[in-house]
Structures are given as C-alpha cells and as structure tokens.
Scaffold this active site. Structure first.
Site, PDB file in Angstrom:
ATOM      1  N   GLU B 280       0.825  -1.202   0.000  1.00 52.66           N
ATOM      2  CA  GLU B 280       0.000   0.000   0.000  1.00 52.66           C
ATOM      3  C   GLU B 280       0.862   1.255   0.000  1.00 52.66           C
ATOM      4  O   GLU B 280       0.542   2.250  -0.652  1.00 52.66           O
ATOM      5  CB  GLU B 280      -0.927  -0.019   1.223  1.00 52.66           C
ATOM      6  CG  GLU B 280      -2.125   0.897   1.099  1.00 52.66           C
ATOM      7  CD  GLU B 280      -3.203   0.542   2.120  1.00 52.66           C
ATOM      8  OE1 GLU B 280      -3.772  -0.569   2.007  1.00 52.66           O
ATOM      9  OE2 GLU B 280      -3.463   1.349   3.012  1.00 52.66           O
ATOM     10  N   GLU B 283       1.950   1.728  -3.415  1.00 52.61           N
ATOM     11  CA  GLU B 283       0.831   2.234  -4.207  1.00 52.61           C
ATOM     12  C   GLU B 283       0.645   3.737  -3.978  1.00 52.61           C
ATOM     13  O   GLU B 283       0.444   4.505  -4.922  1.00 52.61           O
ATOM     14  CB  GLU B 283      -0.454   1.478  -3.828  1.00 52.61           C
ATOM     15  CG  GLU B 283      -1.661   1.903  -4.655  1.00 52.61           C
ATOM     16  CD  GLU B 283      -2.945   1.192  -4.226  1.00 52.61           C
ATOM     17  OE1 GLU B 283      -2.918   0.399  -3.259  1.00 52.61           O
ATOM     18  OE2 GLU B 283      -3.975   1.452  -4.868  1.00 52.61           O
ATOM     19  N   CYS B 307      -8.247  -2.155   4.447  1.00 53.16           N
ATOM     20  CA  CYS B 307      -8.144  -3.330   5.330  1.00 53.16           C
ATOM     21  C   CYS B 307      -9.460  -3.702   5.985  1.00 53.16           C
ATOM     22  O   CYS B 307      -9.634  -4.823   6.434  1.00 53.16           O
ATOM     23  CB  CYS B 307      -7.166  -3.101   6.465  1.00 53.16           C
ATOM     24  SG  CYS B 307      -5.812  -2.065   6.065  1.00 53.16           S
ATOM     25  N   SER B 327      -7.463   1.867  -1.969  1.00 50.84           N
ATOM     26  CA  SER B 327      -6.287   1.068  -2.306  1.00 50.84           C
ATOM     27  C   SER B 327      -6.724  -0.274  -2.879  1.00 50.84           C
ATOM     28  O   SER B 327      -7.686  -0.880  -2.407  1.00 50.84           O
ATOM     29  CB  SER B 327      -5.452   0.837  -1.042  1.00 50.84           C
ATOM     30  OG  SER B 327      -4.555  -0.226  -1.270  1.00 50.84           O
ATOM     31  N   LYS B 366     -15.309  -9.794   8.169  1.00 50.40           N
ATOM     32  CA  LYS B 366     -14.301 -10.648   7.536  1.00 50.40           C
ATOM     33  C   LYS B 366     -14.927 -11.926   6.996  1.00 50.40           C
ATOM     34  O   LYS B 366     -14.403 -12.551   6.076  1.00 50.40           O
ATOM     35  CB  LYS B 366     -13.205 -10.994   8.541  1.00 50.40           C
ATOM     36  CG  LYS B 366     -12.334  -9.821   8.923  1.00 50.40           C
ATOM     37  CD  LYS B 366     -11.270  -9.549   7.891  1.00 50.40           C
ATOM     38  CE  LYS B 366     -10.525  -8.265   8.206  1.00 50.40           C
ATOM     39  NZ  LYS B 366      -9.821  -7.735   7.032  1.00 50.40           N
ATOM     40  N   GLU B 369     -16.202 -10.921   3.731  1.00 47.84           N
ATOM     41  CA  GLU B 369     -15.066 -10.672   2.844  1.00 47.84           C
ATOM     42  C   GLU B 369     -14.488 -11.985   2.309  1.00 47.84           C
ATOM     43  O   GLU B 369     -14.227 -12.125   1.110  1.00 47.84           O
ATOM     44  CB  GLU B 369     -13.982  -9.893   3.597  1.00 47.84           C
ATOM     45  CG  GLU B 369     -12.759  -9.558   2.745  1.00 47.84           C
ATOM     46  CD  GLU B 369     -11.649  -8.891   3.559  1.00 47.84           C
ATOM     47  OE1 GLU B 369     -11.321  -9.399   4.654  1.00 47.84           O
ATOM     48  OE2 GLU B 369     -11.113  -7.875   3.101  1.00 47.84           O
ATOM     49  N   GLU B 374     -14.249 -12.344  -5.425  1.00 47.54           N
ATOM     50  CA  GLU B 374     -12.931 -11.834  -5.833  1.00 47.54           C
ATOM     51  C   GLU B 374     -11.801 -12.513  -5.055  1.00 47.54           C
ATOM     52  O   GLU B 374     -10.633 -12.388  -5.433  1.00 47.54           O
ATOM     53  CB  GLU B 374     -12.833 -10.318  -5.563  1.00 47.54           C
ATOM     54  CG  GLU B 374     -13.835  -9.439  -6.286  1.00 47.54           C
ATOM     55  CD  GLU B 374     -15.140  -9.243  -5.512  1.00 47.54           C
ATOM     56  OE1 GLU B 374     -15.364  -9.979  -4.523  1.00 47.54           O
ATOM     57  OE2 GLU B 374     -15.940  -8.387  -5.913  1.00 47.54           O
ATOM     58  N   CYS B 523      -9.946  -2.018  14.885  1.00 44.49           N
ATOM     59  CA  CYS B 523     -10.251  -3.453  15.034  1.00 44.49           C
ATOM     60  C   CYS B 523     -10.359  -3.885  16.493  1.00 44.49           C
ATOM     61  O   CYS B 523     -11.075  -4.829  16.809  1.00 44.49           O
ATOM     62  CB  CYS B 523      -9.183  -4.295  14.363  1.00 44.49           C
ATOM     63  SG  CYS B 523      -8.958  -3.855  12.642  1.00 44.49           S
TER      64      CYS B 523
END
Ligand SMILES: Cc1cc2nc3c(=O)[nH]c(=O)nc-3n(C[C@H](O)[C@H](O)[C@H](O)COP(=O)(O)O)c2cc1C
Ligand code: SF4
Lengths: 386, 593
Positions: B280, B283, B307, B327, B366, B369, B374, B523
C-alpha cells in the site's frame, strides 16, 4: 328532591369578535395575559388537565429567542369529535388562541397538527388562515401559523410524539423531563394545547377570568365541550358546565336503560350504573377530554373491553416493554379467560399487570390502558368470564 | 451540586447526573437492558424504573436526571413488582429456549430473569412460530427476531455509531419490530456486516454466523493441513473472554491454545499486515508520482486504506464514485489466505488443495469478505473459514484448555514473523502510523521524525484525526516530493468515515492518504470482539497494543526479515505482476436499497 338541570353553555361557538380580543391582547402585557388565564382556573381540555396558565408561565420564563405554540388537533381518542366541530365552526378563534399564547410566552411561530382524517377540512382552514394572517398584519401582530398533517397514529396525539412526528421522525414519545415548556418542538420551549383549550383562552380574555371561574367546581372550573355518542337519543356535541354527576348526565342523555358510561374514551374510565350518583365528571372524579359513550343493557361489556384492548394493542407505539407487551397480554388474557383456557383468577393477575403498566409505562398511553381495563373487569367481571 | 437520598442514604452529585449514575455512587446497581454506555439514552425497556417519592408514576433511572431534594427508592414493593412484571413480559415475547441458544450464559435477559427468580411464567407465551422469524441470509450476521426484546441498542448503534441505518424500527404496537429496508433479507440490504450491533445486543437476537463446527471438522480430518492466522487485535482481547482483565495481552497463550486445539500451522496475520504496508505504501508513492509528476488525471487521490471490509462495503454502497480512491490492496487477512495456498504451500511442500485456511478475527465483516468471489486468486477459496475472537474463546473452552495457566509459545514459520508496525493495525490510526514509518523512510532514507517512532497525532479515540508531515531531504528518486506536506486523515466508526468522505466529496480536504476503520476504536473495538465493549475497555485494549509495539525488536514493516524473504523468493518487487495477481483486488458498486 329534584336536582338542578344540566347547564348548557354557549361560549365556544358564540359570536365573539376575534379582532376585538386580539386588540385587547395587544394592549395587555404578556404577564397580564398569563395572569388572566391563571385566574380563570382553566385546565387543559386535551385530557391530562394541566393548568393552562401555569404551562404558559413556565414557557414564558424560559429564555431563548425561538419558542413555539402547537395546537393539538390530532383528536384521536375514540368517541371524541368536538375539535373537528370547533375547527369547522370557529377556526378564527383557534388561530386567535394561538396568537395570544404566542404573545404570552414570546413565540412567533405556531403549528397546528391536524388529524390525518380531517384533511378534508384543510382547504377551508387555509382560506381562513390567509384571512387571519392578513388581519394580524393589519394589527401589527407578529405571529405565523402553519399546518402539519398527522397520518393516523393515535400515539401522535401525545405531545412529545407529536413533536417527533412534526420533526419528521417516527412518532414515539420522548423521555420526560425535559417537558415541552423547556424543550419541545425542535428542542425549543413550546406550549402545546388542545384546540378547545386555546379557544377558551380567547373567551377568557373576552369575558374575563371571573366569568369563567364562576362556572364549574373548584377542581374543574368553567365549561367543556362534550362529544356524546352510543346509546343515546341525542348524540352530538354539547357545551356543558363542569361538575355534574354521571347520574345527571345520564338523566339528560341516556335512553332510560343506561348500564354504563365510558368517560374519556378508550383511555378513560368505565362508570357502572351503581356508581352514577357518586361520580363527578371532572378532574375530581372522572376526567374526560370530551368523549362520553353511553351503553345500554343490550351491550356486551366483554366486546367493549376487547375492542378497547384491540385498539391499544395496535396503537401502542411499541417502544416500551410494559405497554407493548402488556397490551398484548391483556388482550389475549381476556380472550383466554373467555374461552375457558385460563382460570377466572387470571383476571386478578391481569389487574396487577395493568397497575404495573400504569406506573411503569413511558407515556400516557400505556399509563391509561389500565383505566378501562380495571373498571370494566371490576364492575362487569361476570360478563368477561361467561 | 444536587442533594438527594437514595434508599434513605444521602448523597451529593453533580447537576445532570442520572438516578442510575447516582445510585452507582452509593453502590446500588439498578438493572438495565436498553441502556448502553456507547449509545444515547432510550429509556424504553423500563427495567430500571425506581420510585420517586411524591411522583404519580415510577421513573426510569437511566433517563431521569437528579433534582434537589429528590427521594428515591430502588427496591420498594411497587418497584420490585413492576420490575418482575417487566421481565416476565419480555420473556413472554421472547423465544426463551435458552439451552439451545448461542448466547446461553451470556444473555443479559437471562441473567436478569435469574437474578429476579422469575420462572413461574405468569403470562401467556406470545411467540407463535419462532422458526419463521430467523434471517440466516447474511454471511456474517444471524438475526433472530424471536429473541428480540426491542431495546433498540442495535438500531441506535447502526444509526449513531455507524450512520448506516440498516436496522430500523418498523410498525407499531404488537407488530413493532426491528427490520430492514422493506423487510428485505439481510444479505440484500445496506448492512456493512461490521457486527457492532452484535456487540451491543443483550440477547441472542443478533449473533455472528458461527463456523466453529466447520473448523473442528477440518482439524479432525487427517488429510487436511489446517493453517490458522490471528489478527493483531485478537491477542489483546481474547483474554477477556477467558478470565483475564481487559488490556491483558495473551499472544503466547493464544498460540499455545491454537496448537493444543490441533491447528497444524499457527501463523500471524501481522505478517501480511507488514506486507500490506509495503504494497500500500508503494501504491501511495506511485499514485503521488503519477499525479504530481506525470500529471495523470485518471489516478485518484486521496488514497484510502482497504483493510476494513466493513468500510469497503460501506463505500461500495454509499460512495461508489470514490471506489477508485480505495487502495487495491487486499486486506491482510486475504493477502494471507492467498499466500497460504501458494507461497506457503510451495515452501512447505503441501498440496494446496489439502490446505484449509482459517483466520481468527476481531471482526464479523471478515466472514463476508472471505466469501467474496474476488477472493479466490490462489485458485482456491483463499480463506476457508473466519472465526471471531468470541468463537475462538468458545473453541478453547470446548477443548478443555485451562487458558490462564498456559505457557507462552511462539508462532510457527514461515509467515509468523511480524514488526511492531503490524501490531498497531489493531488500533485506529495504526495503519497510518505503520505506513508513515515505512513510506517516510523510503523517501528520505531517514526514520520518521517522531520520538521512538510513535506518531502520536494519529493515535487516540477522537473520531476524526488529521495530521500532516512535511517531507524534506528526499533521496534522488523521490525529489518530486521535496517540501510536500503529506496530509493524512484517520477515521474510525462509519459515522466518522462519512464525515471525512463528505469533506473529500466537497473537494476541500486536500488529503493524500486516509485511513478508515469501520469500528469504533479500530479493530480492537471490532464486531467480533468479546462482549461487553465500551470506551474504557477499548482504551485498555489500545494501551495493550501500543505496549506490544514498543516491546517488539523490529518496529518497521520493511525490516521484517520474512517480508524481505517473501519478495526475494516469491513476489519479486512490491506491486509486481505477481503481487497484483495475488495481493490486490477490485471493488464493485452496490445498491443503496
Ligand atoms: C396517547 C395519547 C394521545 C393523546 N391524544 C391527544 C389528542 O388527540 N388531542 C389532544 O389535544 N391531546 C391529546 N393528548 C394529550 C396531549 O399529550 C397533551 O397533554 C395535550 O395536547 C395538552 O393540551 P391541553 O393542556 O390543552 O390539554 C394525548 C395524550 C396521550 C398520552
Ligand atoms: S407507553 Fe406505550 S405508547 Fe407510550 S411510549 Fe410506551 S409503548 Fe409507546
């Protein structure tokens, strides 16, 4: 000994000139207006009966540039229809009452929260309002009124739920304190009054506090507009002096076979024949926002109770546990007792529950479900069980 | 100051104190259900009603401020009767099949019922068909209306902390319920899966979709090599669910427990957190170069982090026009999953089809996710099962492990090494701080100019934090950044994310880099963390995280030897073709309704 007849009164629908009263109000100081209303002993006509002058005084004592006057025209209590008649026949007096209240507390903006089902009145009311606004302008009186429509929920007649509704949220009562006079509509000091209350303030300024105070009893001064329905040969709207007993009332309006009168609608009390003589209609006895429903011996009190509980089961806003669940328990409880699935002693448990609802619910709705429940179960227990 | 008496005892408290708070000062606990420290006052369960002498009705202790001369009784006959009635009423509309409930033993209604010894079932059972009241459509959250007591903690959470409004009140009276937009199934609504509602639900009405059995089955399958990764924020909270005070770090015990449970390789998400910083950070620098030097207008700034899967779903629904600002890096969990079945499999010579990849996360989003289409770039599902911190605690208990007495054990290798920079991913501002530690050094060849590398301005619990760093003394390659003031923003909790995004949308923010975490506190306050959570507990977890960082020998991601190795042996360079294939992803616009 023949008791006095019921005294008819003609104030609300009389031909008082609102212009003259407004001119008078302009000449008075706000404190003087409030004092006049205080002196009259007028108490709110929406049901709860809070002294109107005191409410205005509290709101007047609040600092802050923005305050509101709200006219509660949600008229949702089963069996009342008098506010509709007042709005049809004397809209200018309603507006004038708001403007006077505005002057008394220092508010420049008023809202009328109109029952959704009364939308058909709106066109005429708006025409009158245009006229009224132009009159205020002539008099140099800085006050503006707007309409807001209800959408059919009974709970939106409760003052803080009504504010929520105007503000665009779900109509649910707020925690109190703070009370509306401190933090009401849009969080500003607000006076909310019933349609009829506001009109009486106009009459009080017109005729003087003394004239009003001479009528009625020490707890219930003046007169009141009643919506009379049920088993009566002459249903309709009557303005009567307060302080009569249910017995006098039934003599005048009953059909000769009255077994009970429901005073104050679904949230009010059921008065059985044996209590007619001792029960005064007023704040010292059974208070009413105007709803008076007579029942003769052909009526099933079980059906009546079922109907009221069904109403509350649906109209509770649902936010607080005692009311939301309590209403369901009362309704299903009487059904179970009637069906013989529950012992008749279960009714005693339910009466205790109704008491909890009265003291632990968040707002007046949950707090008053027990009124009809307790009085009907107490006086007509056999009809509920068998 | 206000003077009052409670149960005959006098006390003096500040104006504005509620009866509930005042009673606490006298060591009287008044029971509550709808009350939650993180949320506005509701006053709707009425369990906290107390007697105020002279008042016609009881008053709600949570919602009533004290007044001068007030006399309160918290245990009078009418209070006790009402309270028992209310608990009975709530139970009557509640599917109280406790032994089958996931929250059995952790349910506030259950413990209240126990405390007041209600069990006589005075009232009628109002639940008719509880099976039809469960929504199992979401990958993360199970919503069971038959267990809902309408305290509105979830609705207030979704509205006040997250600004998502996925949960709302519908209907009135006996039909009143907590619903979604037009009562749509949960998977089809705007819910971000953050799980903050679960953290605050007093009953079993909102729980995570649990995968405990799936994981046990994998572990007990001799064919499978089960790899587990543990997120940064789990080590500072797991202890709470297993007997420790909040703020106690249990990294070594957790690793030990995982091994005892039977995981074949116990590895660390912190490793891919470090990797995320490299990818990142690169990037960000590439985008800065594209915009500042190459004047490309197809490259978007500011860059936002990616994230937090709750944040990702939020932006996909609410700000789809800004997806190009996000990102392309996968989250550390998904980077780990992709590497587990490629790099790790090769190194350890295990057939990837026999690898089951499990992650332990402080997060419910999560789970969603890991199920995104993907997320299969290894040729398999990169992460097979996601467990929350709470689920892991349950597995530890099921395995009969005496957690408090475990010896500390180290992570396995490879993919078990991490820097202090990755540990702080678990706290709001941590990704920003880790990225700055690395990016500044790449560009200038010097360490970030903060004492002990601690970038204090991006730390703490303020909803939106802003910071800027002036870059000077750039190495030749990065001369174009000389004198640039790098402007950053950090937001946690989606209400705050919205505030930042509105600024970006207006175009007057001037930010280069934004860190957003869906959950309050980052988190460490995640929707999969031990219950309860509140500001005090979050602060303690944060403290533990920063202590862990300070105690690490390596504090910067780019110095993690395993990171250097993975580039050398497998990925090549940061943002290489291979890393794009495995470690980067793309997003999609989603409907608001
Ligand atoms: C459930 C509920 C419904 C109510 N509905 C009405 C109504 O329709 N009209 C009304 O004037 N007051 C209604 N009230 C009373 C109002 O809350 C408030 O007390 C009243 O508008 C104050 O005006 P007053 O002082 O002039 O009576 C209701 C109260 C409750 C609890
Ligand atoms: S008493 Fe009934 S109507 Fe009033 S707030 Fe509670 S649930 Fe709503």
């Amino acid at each position: 000994m023949k008791a006095q007849k019921i005294k008819r009164v003609d104030l609300i629908f009389d031909s008082t000139s609102t212009k003259e009263v407004l001119v008078k109000a302009i000449k008075m100081k706000p404190e003087e207006i409030i004092q006049e209303v205080l002196d009259s002993g007028l108490r709110g006509r929406g049901g709860a009966g809070f002294p109107t002058g005191l409410k205005w005084k509290y709101a007047a004592s609040e600092k802050g540039a923005v305050k509101y006057i709200v006219c509660n025209a949600d008229e949702g209590e089963p069996g009342t229809f008098k506010d509709r008649q007042i709005l049809e026949d004397a809209p200018r007096k309603v507006y004038a009452g708001m403007a006077i209240a505005g002057r008394a507390i220092g508010a420049k903006q008023g809202y009328i929260y109109l029952r959704g089902e009364y939308r058909y009145l709106l066109f005429k009311l708006m025409e009158e309002l245009v006229f009224f606004h132009s009159r205020l302008k002539e008099l140099g009186y800085d006050f503006n009124i707007q309409f807001r429509m209800g959408s059919g929920a009974y709970i939106c007649g409760e003052e803080s739920a009504l504010f929520e509704s105007i503000e665009g949220r779900r109509g649910e009562p707020r925690n109190k304190p703070p009370f509306p006079t401190v933090s009401g509509l849009f969080g500003k000091p607000t006076v909310i009054n019933n349609v009829e209350t506001l009109v009486y303030t106009v009459e009080i300024l017109d005729h003087g506090a003394k004239h009003f105070k001479e009528m009625g009893t020490s707890d219930s001064r003046g007169s009141k507009v009643f919506s009379i329905s049920g088993d009566t040969p002459k249903p309709g709207i009557y303005e009567l002096e307060l302080g009569m007993t249910v017995e006098r009332f039934v003599e005048e309006f009953g059909d000769g076979d009255t077994k009970a009168v429901q005073v104050g609608g679904a949230s009010g009390f059921c008065v059985p024949r044996k209590k007619f003589r001792e029960t005064i209609i007023g704040f010292e006895g059974v208070p009413t926002g105007g709803s008076m429903i007579l029942f003769n011996s052909s009526r099933s009190m079980y059906n009546l109770l079922h109907n009221y509980l069904d109403f509350f089961d649906e109209e509770s806003c649902g936010q607080c546990a005692p009311c939301r669940v309590g209403c369901q328990q009362l309704l299903q409880g009487v059904v179970s007792v009637k069906a013989g699935e529950k012992d008749s002693r279960y009714l005693d448990e339910l009466v205790k529950l109704a008491k909890t609802m009265k003291i632990a619910s968040k707002c007046g709705l949950g707090q008053s479900v027990g009124n009809a429940f307790r009085t009907i179960v107490e006086h007509f227990r056999e009809e509920i069980i068998y | 100051m206000i003077n009052l008496t409670i149960n005959g005892l006098e006390l003096e408290v500040d104006k504005g104190t509620t009866i509930l708070e005042a009673a606490k000062k006298l060591n009287f606990r008044i029971p509550t259900l709808c009350h939650h420290q993180d949320l506005c006052v509701a006053g709707n369960c009425r369990v906290c009603v107390v007697e105020q002498v002279g008042n016609r009705t009881l008053v709600a202790a949570c919602a009533t401020p004290v007044t001068e001369g007030m006399e309160i009784n918290t245990n009078s006959l009418s209070v006790r009767t009402s309270r028992k009635h209310i608990i009975e009423l709530l139970l009557s509309e509640h599917n109280a099949d406790c032994t089958k409930c996931y929250k059995n033993g952790e349910c506030e209604l259950q413990s209240l019922a126990n405390e007041y010894s209600v069990g006589d079932h005075i009232f009628l059972d109002l639940i008719v068909d509880h099976k039809s009241m469960i929504d199992m459509s979401s990958a993360s959250i199970i919503k069971d209306d038959s267990k809902c007591i309408r305290c509105l903690r979830c609705v207030r959470t979704c509205e006040e902390l997250q600004g998502v409004h996925a949960l709302a009140v519908a209907n009135k009276g006996s039909e009143q319920k907590i619903s979604s937009f037009f009562d749509k199934p949960w998977r089809e609504v705007i819910c971000t899966n953050c799980g903050q509602c679960i953290n605050r639900c007093p009953t079993g009405a909102l729980v995570e979709r649990n995968n405990i059995e799936d994981v046990w089955n994998a572990i007990l399958d001799p064919e499978k090599h089960v790899v587990v990764q543990t997120a940064p924020a789990v080590r500072v909270s797991l202890g709470e669910a297993l007997g420790f005070e909040a703020g106690h770090t249990v990294t070594g015990k957790m690793v030990s427990a995982l091994k005892r449970i039977g995981f074949d390789s116990v590895l660390d998400t912190d490793f891919t957190a470090d990797l995320t910083i490299i990818e990142e950070g690169t990037e960000l620098l590439t985008r800065l170069k594209d915009v500042l030097v190459n004047k490309r207008d197809d490259v978007a700034l500011p860059l936002t982090t990616s994230c937090s899967p709750g944040w990702i779903k939020f932006i996909e629904h609410i700000y789809p026009d800004f997806l190009k600002n996000v990102s392309t890096c996968k989250s550390p969990q998904q980077m780990f999953g992709a590497l587990a079945k490629t790099y790790f499999a090769q190194k350890r010579k295990i057939d990837p089809k026999n690898i089951v990849s499990v992650s332990i996360m402080p997060c419910t989003a999560k789970k969603f996710e890991a199920n995104r289409p993907e997320m299969r770039s290894s040729g398999f599902k990169d992460v097979d099962f996601v467990l929350t911190t709470r689920e892991l605690a349950r597995m530890v208990r099921q395995a009969g492990i005496d957690f408090m007495r475990l010896e500390d054990v180290n992570y396995d290798s490879i993919m078990g090494e991490s820097s202090g920079a990755s540990v702080i991913f678990g706290a709001t501002g941590g990704v920003m701080e880790a990225a700055l530690r690395t990016a500044y050094e790449i560009v200038t060849g010097r360490e970030v100019p903060f004492k002990n590398l601690n970038i204090i301005p991006v730390r703490g619990m303020k909803g939106v934090k802003e910071a800027s760093i002036k870059i000077d003394g750039c190495t030749d390659e990065w001369k174009f950044l000389e004198g640039v003031e790098l402007k950053c923003a950090v937001a946690h909790g989606l209400v705050n994310a919205r505030e930042v995004m509105e600024k970006v949308k207006k175009g007057d923010a001037g930010y280069h880099f934004i860190e957003i975490m869906a959950c309050p506190g980052g988190c460490l306050g995640g929707g999969g963390q031990p219950i309860p959570t509140n500001s005090k507990i979050r602060a303690k977890r944060a403290r533990a995280i920063y202590d862990e960082d300070m105690g690490k020998p390596i504090r910067k991601s780019h110095e993690n030897p395993e990171i250097i190795q993975v580039y050398k042996d497998f990925l090549g360079t940061p943002n290489s073709h291979k890393s794009h294939e495995l470690l980067h992803t793309h997003y999609k616009e989603r409907n608001r309704y």
